[in-house]
Design an enzyme around this catalytic site. Sequence first.
Site, PDB file in Angstrom:
ATOM      1  N   GLU A 141     -17.817  43.979 -36.683  1.00  0.00           N
ATOM      2  CA  GLU A 141     -18.217  44.399 -38.025  1.00  0.00           C
ATOM      3  C   GLU A 141     -19.021  43.296 -38.720  1.00  0.00           C
ATOM      4  O   GLU A 141     -20.051  43.560 -39.350  1.00  0.00           O
ATOM      5  CB  GLU A 141     -16.983  44.752 -38.860  1.00  0.00           C
ATOM      6  CG  GLU A 141     -16.120  45.855 -38.265  1.00  0.00           C
ATOM      7  CD  GLU A 141     -14.987  45.335 -37.398  1.00  0.00           C
ATOM      8  OE1 GLU A 141     -13.906  45.924 -37.440  1.00  0.00           O
ATOM      9  OE2 GLU A 141     -15.194  44.324 -36.671  1.00  0.00           O
ATOM     10  N   SER A 148       7.380  31.527  -4.056  1.00  0.00           N
ATOM     11  CA  SER A 148       8.790  31.262  -4.366  1.00  0.00           C
ATOM     12  C   SER A 148       9.228  29.849  -4.050  1.00  0.00           C
ATOM     13  O   SER A 148       9.954  29.213  -4.813  1.00  0.00           O
ATOM     14  CB  SER A 148       9.691  32.253  -3.612  1.00  0.00           C
ATOM     15  OG  SER A 148       9.548  33.548  -4.112  1.00  0.00           O
ATOM     16  N   GLU A 159      -4.580  40.941  -5.931  1.00  0.00           N
ATOM     17  CA  GLU A 159      -5.215  41.030  -4.617  1.00  0.00           C
ATOM     18  C   GLU A 159      -4.286  40.331  -3.641  1.00  0.00           C
ATOM     19  O   GLU A 159      -4.430  39.142  -3.368  1.00  0.00           O
ATOM     20  CB  GLU A 159      -6.592  40.369  -4.633  1.00  0.00           C
ATOM     21  CG  GLU A 159      -7.573  40.990  -5.624  1.00  0.00           C
ATOM     22  CD  GLU A 159      -8.977  40.424  -5.471  1.00  0.00           C
ATOM     23  OE1 GLU A 159      -9.381  40.102  -4.331  1.00  0.00           O
ATOM     24  OE2 GLU A 159      -9.669  40.308  -6.490  1.00  0.00           O
TER      25      GLU A 159
END
Length: 355
Positions: free
Chosen positions: A46, A219, A287
């Site tokens: 704006e 992990s 991916e």
Amino acid sequence: MARALQLARRGLNTATPNPRVGCVMVRDGKVVGEGWHEKAGGLHAEAAALAQIVGAGDTAIGATAYVTLEPCSHFGRTPPCADALIEAGVARVVAAMQDPNPLVAGQGLARIAAAGIEVGSGLLAAEGRELNIGFASRMTRGRPWLRLKVAASLDGKTALNNGASQWITGPDARRDAHAWRARSCAVLTGIGTVKDDNPRLTVRDVPTTRQPLRVVVDSRLETPIDAAVLEGGNVLIAAAREDAERAAALRAHDAEIVILTNANGKVDLAALLQELGRRGINEVLAEAGTRLNGSLLREGCVDELLIYQAPMLIGDAARGMFGLAELTDLAGARHLDIIERRNVGADLRIRARLA
């Protein structure tokens, strides 16, 4: 509004963590100003449209502002756009959709209406929401929108049994996948893919001014310090356990590490998405390999599938797309809504969402 949506798409790869917004000012049937939000800290759509009008020696008095997202009503890096429109003297404001941000959530349009200006919303709302589906996800669920990208043969195989997968799909499909990387705030993979393919996970085949955050689900902190994904920093490794020695070696290569452990001693994937949401990540492109793909699906982390199918057959011994448990009843099948089919070079791109 259609033109405003076109303008908003110019910020597809750059507006993050802000939404993609476009604005068109019309008076007496003629466009008097246009603008779009390029990047955080820059002019909102704006304000950019109003600046264009002023730069042309005109005013916005009596104009209708078509904006793809409700004007903001709070101070962030820039002042509220609702106030700017009121001060500019517009006669009407039409938004494609209300802002899902709790700091706005209808307050922008309410402030404008309270100033005696006509307001409306819902024009091309579906298109507006689709453009900012990740921003809406983060604002309403606290987590980004996750697309799971898979490149597979016609018989649903992603790699040979020995791990070889380059290249199943053609160059056009790979370039198209890089365009999805470019619009994503983060690209996510697993340690298995890092070891097998040694990917960089960067945008290379299409122009970009910004690289997404690279996220590795690892992990046990097994990411090799010479892994290509570590080059250039901007890497987050999600682990399930502390290992001071390995962590120190990875941090020395500019990787950031977070420990997020679930009840099974693995990385808590849902908690990882929440963490990414807290970091302002709107869209994630996963991916990964068969195992992590299956885990993401099982744990309810996948919002959309982006599948590239190549016209080739690899055979049953090759690796599949998703490591999911065997079904004994089709009632347990996961149903999808196909939202797009498109040929990309010699390959077929399918977009689907969990029904």
